[in-house]
Design a protein around this motif. Structure first.
Motif, PDB file in Angstrom:
ATOM      1  N   GLN A   1     -16.261  -5.737   3.849  1.00  0.00           N
ATOM      2  CA  GLN A   1     -15.285  -6.666   4.507  1.00  0.00           C
ATOM      3  C   GLN A   1     -13.910  -6.164   4.293  1.00  0.00           C
ATOM      4  O   GLN A   1     -12.831  -6.378   5.064  1.00  0.00           O
ATOM      5  N   ASP A   2     -13.678  -6.285   2.870  1.00  0.00           N
ATOM      6  CA  ASP A   2     -12.230  -5.943   2.414  1.00  0.00           C
ATOM      7  C   ASP A   2     -11.730  -4.845   2.992  1.00  0.00           C
ATOM      8  O   ASP A   2     -10.579  -4.816   3.616  1.00  0.00           O
ATOM      9  N   TYR A   3     -12.512  -3.676   3.134  1.00  0.00           N
ATOM     10  CA  TYR A   3     -12.081  -2.427   3.721  1.00  0.00           C
ATOM     11  C   TYR A   3     -11.790  -2.559   5.071  1.00  0.00           C
ATOM     12  O   TYR A   3     -11.061  -1.974   5.719  1.00  0.00           O
ATOM     13  N   VAL A   4     -12.762  -3.125   5.542  1.00  0.00           N
ATOM     14  CA  VAL A   4     -12.724  -3.584   7.262  1.00  0.00           C
ATOM     15  C   VAL A   4     -11.472  -4.169   7.595  1.00  0.00           C
ATOM     16  O   VAL A   4     -10.530  -3.932   8.425  1.00  0.00           O
ATOM     17  N   SER A   5     -11.257  -5.294   6.699  1.00  0.00           N
ATOM     18  CA  SER A   5      -9.949  -6.113   7.051  1.00  0.00           C
ATOM     19  C   SER A   5      -8.548  -5.323   6.953  1.00  0.00           C
ATOM     20  O   SER A   5      -7.828  -5.516   7.620  1.00  0.00           O
ATOM     21  N   VAL A   6      -8.536  -4.770   5.688  1.00  0.00           N
ATOM     22  CA  VAL A   6      -7.409  -4.023   5.211  1.00  0.00           C
ATOM     23  C   VAL A   6      -7.199  -2.750   6.302  1.00  0.00           C
ATOM     24  O   VAL A   6      -6.165  -2.604   6.957  1.00  0.00           O
ATOM     25  N   LEU A   7      -8.101  -1.984   6.624  1.00  0.00           N
ATOM     26  CA  LEU A   7      -7.751  -0.652   7.277  1.00  0.00           C
ATOM     27  C   LEU A   7      -7.672  -1.035   8.697  1.00  0.00           C
ATOM     28  O   LEU A   7      -7.188  -0.131   9.551  1.00  0.00           O
ATOM     29  N   GLY A   8      -8.132  -2.141   9.004  1.00  0.00           N
ATOM     30  CA  GLY A   8      -7.870  -2.454  10.396  1.00  0.00           C
ATOM     31  C   GLY A   8      -6.597  -3.111  10.798  1.00  0.00           C
ATOM     32  O   GLY A   8      -6.380  -3.887  11.827  1.00  0.00           O
ATOM     33  N   SER A   9      -5.682  -3.391   9.956  1.00  0.00           N
ATOM     34  CA  SER A   9      -4.714  -4.375  10.175  1.00  0.00           C
ATOM     35  C   SER A   9      -3.412  -3.277   9.486  1.00  0.00           C
ATOM     36  O   SER A   9      -3.381  -3.248   8.416  1.00  0.00           O
ATOM     37  N   GLU A  10      -2.383  -3.368  10.463  1.00  0.00           N
ATOM     38  CA  GLU A  10      -1.279  -2.791   9.966  1.00  0.00           C
ATOM     39  C   GLU A  10      -0.415  -3.634   8.979  1.00  0.00           C
ATOM     40  O   GLU A  10       0.218  -2.988   8.063  1.00  0.00           O
ATOM     41  N   ASP A  11      -0.323  -5.080   9.013  1.00  0.00           N
ATOM     42  CA  ASP A  11       0.156  -5.595   8.289  1.00  0.00           C
ATOM     43  C   ASP A  11      -0.603  -5.573   6.863  1.00  0.00           C
ATOM     44  O   ASP A  11       0.340  -5.501   5.866  1.00  0.00           O
ATOM     45  N   GLU A  12      -1.825  -5.591   6.842  1.00  0.00           N
ATOM     46  CA  GLU A  12      -2.325  -5.359   5.328  1.00  0.00           C
ATOM     47  C   GLU A  12      -2.005  -3.939   4.876  1.00  0.00           C
ATOM     48  O   GLU A  12      -1.847  -4.007   3.706  1.00  0.00           O
ATOM     49  N   ILE A  13      -2.103  -2.843   5.479  1.00  0.00           N
ATOM     50  CA  ILE A  13      -1.899  -1.664   5.028  1.00  0.00           C
ATOM     51  C   ILE A  13      -0.478  -1.655   4.828  1.00  0.00           C
ATOM     52  O   ILE A  13      -0.186  -0.952   3.626  1.00  0.00           O
TER      53      ILE A  13
END
Length: 337
Positions: free
Chosen positions: A154-166
């Protein structure tokens, strides 16, 4: 009745004595020095690369290296320095001119929460060693391995799916590189850094990038794993290289080769059937062997390998298909009733 594996351990003692060497002792001393000193000729010129090596030749020559051979391979060469083989730090300094990049296994990236990341392991950073490696090769790049530690799917999904996280993740990594590259005062107990325009200071101790390790933790997708040709072609234009690990062919308990040549070739072709990005594949070569005994497989490093050769004097057998040598030996067992 219980059968237990019994391992013999040798105990060595050191005695400080004063003595005069006899002629025989002097000859032995010169012979030992010759067997550990740098060689003038390469292993090819010394006739050591053969399909039927003798254990005596391996034991005699294992500490000798040829320091006069210039690097002839035109592609990138990335060397990993791992904590389970500290001798790698010396090897990186010795053979720095043959490497284009060095990746010490130092850093871990943890996700603490939304848009919150932390890089740990910086205490392992050794500025003196980095400076020594750069002294041997001014063009070498220092790219420590960064393990995505403790990340859930879920961490990967959340980060890779968010421009702000990236964006936040990228900023964190850039900041880490800048802090390491800055001019630090060794006398300051809190190692306060001053950002400097001194290019010499920046080049001495700094990081030139990171070697990211993340796909290995995502599990498998069918028989091809999580990373295939599609992912390779998407990332190839924006990364410097891919570290392709090709030495886990016989990672289970069943004895077999580490990296059969046909299998290695197939791994490369699955990722890059065309030649456009193939030069970015860094083909992994393991500098250790595998020992199949007991309940599983154990990696075997050079020191233990030489011990086995001295103790058992085995005959090496050549696997023509795999392109590897192997030998069998008997371990020591006893019955505990």
């Amino acid at each position: 009745m219980r059968t237990t594996l019994f391992l013999l351990h040798a105990i060595s003692c050191c005695w400080l004595v004063s003595a005069t060497l006899s002629k025989t002792d002097a000859k032995k001393s010169h012979k030992a020095e010759a067997e550990t000193s740098p060689a003038e000729l390469s292993v090819l010129e010394r006739g050591l690369v053969v399909s039927d090596p003798h254990w005596k030749d391996i034991v005699k020559e294992e500490k000798r290296h040829c320091a006069h051979i210039k690097r002839t391979f035109q592609g990138q060469v990335l060397g990993y320095v791992t904590p389970w083989n500290s001798h790698g730090y010396d090897i990186a300094k010795m053979f720095g001119p043959k490497l284009s990049s060095v990746s010490p296994v130092w850093l871990q990236l943890r996700r603490r929460g939304p848009e919150t990341f932390d890089v740990t392991g910086l205490h392992d950073h050794d500025p003196g060693w980095v400076k020594a490696v750069r002294k041997s090769n001014k063009k070498i790049r220092m790219v420590p391995r960064l393990l995505f530690d403790g990340w859930s799917y879920q961490d990967y999904v959340s980060v890779l799916g968010s421009e702000d996280e990236i964006e936040e993740l990228g900023s964190e990594l850039v900041d880490v590189a800048k802090v390491i590259r800055c001019c630090c005062s060794a006398l300051n107990p809190i190692r306060q850094c001053c950002f400097s325009n001194d290019s010499v200071a920046l080049q001495t101790e700094g990081f030139d990038g990171f070697t990211l390790e993340l796909w290995s933790q995502l599990g498998v997708r069918g028989s091809q794993g999580m990373f295939g040709r599609e992912e390779f072609e998407q990332l190839a234009p924006v990364v410097d290289g891919f570290s392709l690990m090709t030495y886990d062919y016989s990672s289970g308990a069943r004895p077999g080769p580490s990296s059969p040549l046909p299998w290695v070739r197939d791994c490369v072709l699955q990722l890059a059937p065309n030649t456009q990005w193939r030069q970015k594949i860094l083909l992994g070569l393991n500098l250790y062997g595998l020992d199949f005994a007991g309940q599983g497989t154990e990696p075997i490093l050079g020191g233990r390998y030489i011990e086995l050769l001295r103790e058992h004097r085995p005959k090496h057998l050549w696997d023509e298909y795999a392109g590897e040598h192997y030998f069998s030996y008997k371990r020591y067992w006893f019955n505990d009733t």
